[in-house]
Design a protein around this motif. Structure first.
Motif, mmCIF file in Angstrom:
data_model
loop_
_atom_site.group_PDB
_atom_site.id
_atom_site.type_symbol
_atom_site.label_atom_id
_atom_site.label_comp_id
_atom_site.label_asym_id
_atom_site.label_seq_id
_atom_site.Cartn_x
_atom_site.Cartn_y
_atom_site.Cartn_z
ATOM 1 N N LEU A 94 0.854 -1.185 0.000
ATOM 2 C CA LEU A 94 0.000 0.000 0.000
ATOM 3 C C LEU A 94 0.888 1.233 0.000
ATOM 4 O O LEU A 94 1.913 1.270 0.656
ATOM 5 C CB LEU A 94 -0.847 -0.025 1.277
ATOM 6 C CG LEU A 94 -2.163 0.728 1.335
ATOM 7 C CD1 LEU A 94 -3.092 0.253 0.232
ATOM 8 C CD2 LEU A 94 -2.817 0.490 2.685
ATOM 9 N N HIS A 95 0.483 2.235 -0.755
ATOM 10 C CA HIS A 95 1.217 3.490 -0.723
ATOM 11 C C HIS A 95 0.236 4.607 -0.389
ATOM 12 O O HIS A 95 -0.803 4.732 -1.024
ATOM 13 C CB HIS A 95 1.870 3.739 -2.091
ATOM 14 C CG HIS A 95 2.519 5.072 -2.196
ATOM 15 N ND1 HIS A 95 3.812 5.292 -1.793
ATOM 16 C CD2 HIS A 95 2.037 6.261 -2.617
ATOM 17 C CE1 HIS A 95 4.101 6.572 -1.964
ATOM 18 N NE2 HIS A 95 3.047 7.187 -2.474
ATOM 19 N N VAL A 96 0.555 5.391 0.630
ATOM 20 C CA VAL A 96 -0.323 6.495 0.999
ATOM 21 C C VAL A 96 0.452 7.793 0.845
ATOM 22 O O VAL A 96 1.534 7.955 1.402
ATOM 23 C CB VAL A 96 -0.836 6.365 2.443
ATOM 24 C CG1 VAL A 96 -1.902 7.416 2.721
ATOM 25 C CG2 VAL A 96 -1.402 4.973 2.692
ATOM 26 N N ALA A 97 -0.098 8.731 0.063
ATOM 27 C CA ALA A 97 0.593 9.989 -0.218
ATOM 28 C C ALA A 97 0.052 11.108 0.662
ATOM 29 O O ALA A 97 -1.005 10.990 1.286
ATOM 30 C CB ALA A 97 0.417 10.350 -1.690
ATOM 31 N N LYS A 98 0.805 12.196 0.702
ATOM 32 C CA LYS A 98 0.367 13.386 1.432
ATOM 33 C C LYS A 98 -0.956 13.881 0.860
ATOM 34 O O LYS A 98 -1.134 13.911 -0.348
ATOM 35 C CB LYS A 98 1.445 14.464 1.295
ATOM 36 C CG LYS A 98 1.157 15.729 2.054
ATOM 37 C CD LYS A 98 2.375 16.646 1.959
ATOM 38 C CE LYS A 98 1.954 18.088 2.221
ATOM 39 N NZ LYS A 98 3.104 18.983 2.193
ATOM 40 N N GLY A 99 -1.868 14.275 1.721
ATOM 41 C CA GLY A 99 -3.161 14.771 1.267
ATOM 42 C C GLY A 99 -4.212 13.692 1.170
ATOM 43 O O GLY A 99 -5.388 13.988 0.965
ATOM 44 N N GLU A 100 -3.787 12.439 1.322
ATOM 45 C CA GLU A 100 -4.761 11.348 1.240
ATOM 46 C C GLU A 100 -5.319 11.018 2.622
ATOM 47 O O GLU A 100 -4.579 10.998 3.603
ATOM 48 C CB GLU A 100 -4.104 10.089 0.673
ATOM 49 C CG GLU A 100 -4.181 10.001 -0.835
ATOM 50 C CD GLU A 100 -3.744 8.640 -1.351
ATOM 51 O OE1 GLU A 100 -4.515 8.024 -2.084
ATOM 52 O OE2 GLU A 100 -2.639 8.189 -1.020
ATOM 53 N N VAL A 101 -6.609 10.757 2.680
ATOM 54 C CA VAL A 101 -7.199 10.188 3.892
ATOM 55 C C VAL A 101 -7.694 8.811 3.498
ATOM 56 O O VAL A 101 -8.662 8.674 2.752
ATOM 57 C CB VAL A 101 -8.374 11.025 4.412
ATOM 58 C CG1 VAL A 101 -8.937 10.406 5.683
ATOM 59 C CG2 VAL A 101 -7.950 12.452 4.672
ATOM 60 N N LEU A 102 -6.969 7.804 3.955
ATOM 61 C CA LEU A 102 -7.285 6.454 3.529
ATOM 62 C C LEU A 102 -8.186 5.779 4.556
ATOM 63 O O LEU A 102 -7.823 5.664 5.727
ATOM 64 C CB LEU A 102 -5.986 5.666 3.340
ATOM 65 C CG LEU A 102 -6.136 4.287 2.720
ATOM 66 C CD1 LEU A 102 -4.979 4.011 1.786
ATOM 67 C CD2 LEU A 102 -6.221 3.209 3.768
ATOM 68 N N GLY A 103 -9.359 5.399 4.128
ATOM 69 C CA GLY A 103 -10.274 4.660 5.004
ATOM 70 C C GLY A 103 -9.947 3.192 4.900
ATOM 71 O O GLY A 103 -9.971 2.623 3.820
ATOM 72 N N PHE A 104 -9.643 2.592 6.044
ATOM 73 C CA PHE A 104 -9.213 1.205 6.068
ATOM 74 C C PHE A 104 -10.389 0.384 6.584
ATOM 75 O O PHE A 104 -10.763 0.489 7.738
ATOM 76 C CB PHE A 104 -8.021 1.116 7.010
ATOM 77 C CG PHE A 104 -7.040 0.048 6.670
ATOM 78 C CD1 PHE A 104 -6.767 -0.280 5.354
ATOM 79 C CD2 PHE A 104 -6.354 -0.604 7.671
ATOM 80 C CE1 PHE A 104 -5.845 -1.260 5.044
ATOM 81 C CE2 PHE A 104 -5.436 -1.585 7.377
ATOM 82 C CZ PHE A 104 -5.174 -1.906 6.071
#
Lengths: 248, 319
Positions: free
Chosen positions: B22-32
């Motif tokens: 998984l890659h999460v970038a700045k500005g992302e809100v990832l709902g898990f």
């Protein structure tokens, strides 16, 4: 040094303050002082001996610590594990060794305070006669080291479980073995079959033997090395146990 | 900012997380998202350096969590499941402790605590022991310690669990306000939360990712996506069903009675837009329409379709 003030100090401070945030500290100190007094005066016959020294006072320390120190150490890690704060604590940017050392030192400092509060007996003996205060100081240091040794063992055992009662009972048993390892109870088991060197090595693990040597007034380097290496060993084991058992 | 590569964790014979990347970038809100036991919390525990993975790596802002643990952890704000805190400390003592551990001193530490107390609205309970606080306040104390150092990476395990609707709204607002500057992972059971705050939704099941997209993309997978629901009175129903079926784009019509009205849902063929055709039909036929709306799709239905229920899992294990 930097790591000590940066990492160990905040952990130490929180843990130490934690003792006084609940009645635990006060209950412990009162019971500690009461049993110390009871053993010295009623079992050790402090007055009847008519000798101005504190040897009867110190002689019971390893045996009292045997129960009182595990009562402190049992919650050290087991409580963090049970309440879930372990996860919080170990995801803070603090190296694991600093967390282990900080918590341990806080518990040790607390027993130090309890021990220091026995000072009236030192005043009493000075009032009644002319004791050798050098010997008394050495004995206090020795007693503090014994408490530190038990605490390191108890802390390590506390890290293996989330149940404080189990931590307490197992700690008492292990500390007991370290206390009596110089006595026939333990040595006879080995003397029958083991080489003399091993029997002697086991005997040398006895807290009582080392403590008695110190209470004679001789702070021998070997006794100091014994306590400090034992503490280091169990703290290292503590770090390993915490690291391995994080997943529960 | 968060780079998870082929992460695997086993507990005995059970694989909790399997080869997850998984890659999460700045500005992302990832709902898990995922059912209980799907591996959400385990993954978060590995990302924050609490658990060591059996295989795979996690990098936070370029710092490997295993090789460079303390540096990586300094960049993470973490709210563990259940928001654990030291119950015998007051909220202020606890937050001051966190500030000190995070390296803030004196006036700086005080300012940090004050700012975060303001943000999470903890002022009224600041001097109370945490164990005496309500569930909502406890959760907010946990949230406060996670954002105290203004971390570039924020990981929260069910941040709104146990909050009342007003508190949920406040926490979501807080997350939304921080979103632009951070990479955020939020685990949740609440599907409406994903629609409210997340820019991306990842569903995991039995340790692997089964869906990854924007909430809108996930909604598009729903059977209800672009379906049209209309409520009519009972006597018009038979005719209406027949007429709706004559529309070329309608695949199926379902009906549900309540009271003396009936709710009809027309499902489109392969995501076609139905609403215009249906409303034109209703006008032409002069139906007495009480309700008429297009469905955006139902996330809970998507969720159920792609994850396995506990019962199904038990059945599979028996086999």
């Amino acid at each position: 040094m930097n790591a000590l003030t940066r990492y160990v100090w905040p952990i130490f401070k929180r843990e130490f303050a934690g003792y006084f945030a609940t009645p635990l500290a006060y209950v412990f100190i009162v019971i500690f002082l009461f049993t110390m007094g009871a053993f010295t005066f009623y079992v050790g016959h402090f007055y009847e001996n008519g000798i101005a020294d504190l040897s009867v006072f110190f002689a019971y320390h390893p045996w009292l610590y045997l129960f009182l120190v595990p009562a402190i150490s049992m919650r050290l890690w087991a409580d963090e594990r049970r309440s879930g704060t372990m996860e919080l604590l170990l995801t803070l940017p603090v190296p694991l060794w600093a967390t282990v050392v900080g918590k341990y030192l806080a518990a040790w400092a607390f027993t130090g305070i309890a021990l220091a509060l026995t000072f009236p007996i030192w005043l009493t003996v000075n009032f009644l006669g002319q004791p050798d205060n050098g010997v008394i100081l050495a004995s206090y240091i020795g007693s503090f080291l014994v408490a530190g040794g038990y605490l390191a063992i108890g802390a390590c055992i506390s890290a293996t479980t989330n149940n404080q009662v189990i931590a307490f009972v197992v700690s008492v048993v292990v500390c007991f073995l370290f206390t009596v390892s110089g006595s026939p109870l333990v040595l006879d088991v080995f003397r029958v079959w083991a080489p003399d060197a091993l029997t002697e090595a086991i005997a040398s693990f006895s807290f009582v033997t080392h403590f008695t040597a110190i209470t004679q007034g001789v702070l021998d380097l070997r006794d100091l090395v014994f306590f400090f290496s034992l503490i280091t060993l169990f703290l290292a084991a503590n770090i390993v146990v915490v690291d391995l058992k994080k997943g529960g | 900012m968060i780079e998870i590569k082929e992460l695997t964790k086993r507990f005995g014979p059970m694989t909790a997380v399997a080869n997850l990347s998984l890659h999460v970038a700045k500005g992302e809100v990832l709902g898990f998202l995922g059912p209980n036991g799907a591996g959400k919390s385990t993954t978060m525990k590995m990302v924050t350096g609490f658990l060591a993975p059996d295989a795979g790596t996690v990098t936070v802002c370029g710092h490997d969590i295993e090789a460079d643990t303390t540096k990586a952890q300094a960049l993470i704000g973490y709210l563990p499941e259940g928001a654990p805190a030291y119950g015998d400390m007051t909220a202020r003592q606890f937050l001051s402790f966190i500030a000190e551990v995070r390296g803030f001193k004196g006036a700086d530490a005080k300012a940090r605590v004050a700012a975060v107390v303001e943000k999470t609205e903890l002022v009224p309970v600041l001097e109370q022991p945490i164990e005496t606080l309500s569930k909502g306040f406890k959760r907010r104390v946990g949230l406060a310690q996670a954002i105290l150092h203004d971390p570039p990476v924020l990981i929260m395990d069910e941040p709104t669990d146990g909050l009342d609707p007003n508190q949920k709204h406040a926490v979501r607002g807080l997350i939304h306000d921080m979103a632009a500057e951070k990479a955020i992972i939020v685990s949740t059971h609440l599907l409406e939360e994903v629609e409210a705050i997340c820019t991306r939704a990842v569903i995991i099941d039995r340790g692997t990712i089964v869906a990854d997209g924007t909430p809108a993309e996930l909604l598009a997978r729903s059977r209800y996506h672009n379906a049209v629901t209309l409520t009519l009175s009972k006597d018009e129903i038979e005719g209406a069903v027949a007429k709706l079926k004559t529309l070329a784009m309608v695949a199926q019509v379902e009906r549900k009675n309540f009271g003396d009205a009936v709710r009809l849902t027309a499902f489109p063929k392969s995501g076609a837009l139905l609403i215009e055709a249906v409303s034109a039909l209703a006008a032409r036929e002069n139906w007495t329409v009480k309700e008429l709306y297009a469905e955006p799709g139902r996330l809970d239905e998507v969720f159920r379709a792609i994850t396995t229920s506990d019962a199904a899992r038990v059945k599979a294990a028996r086999k």
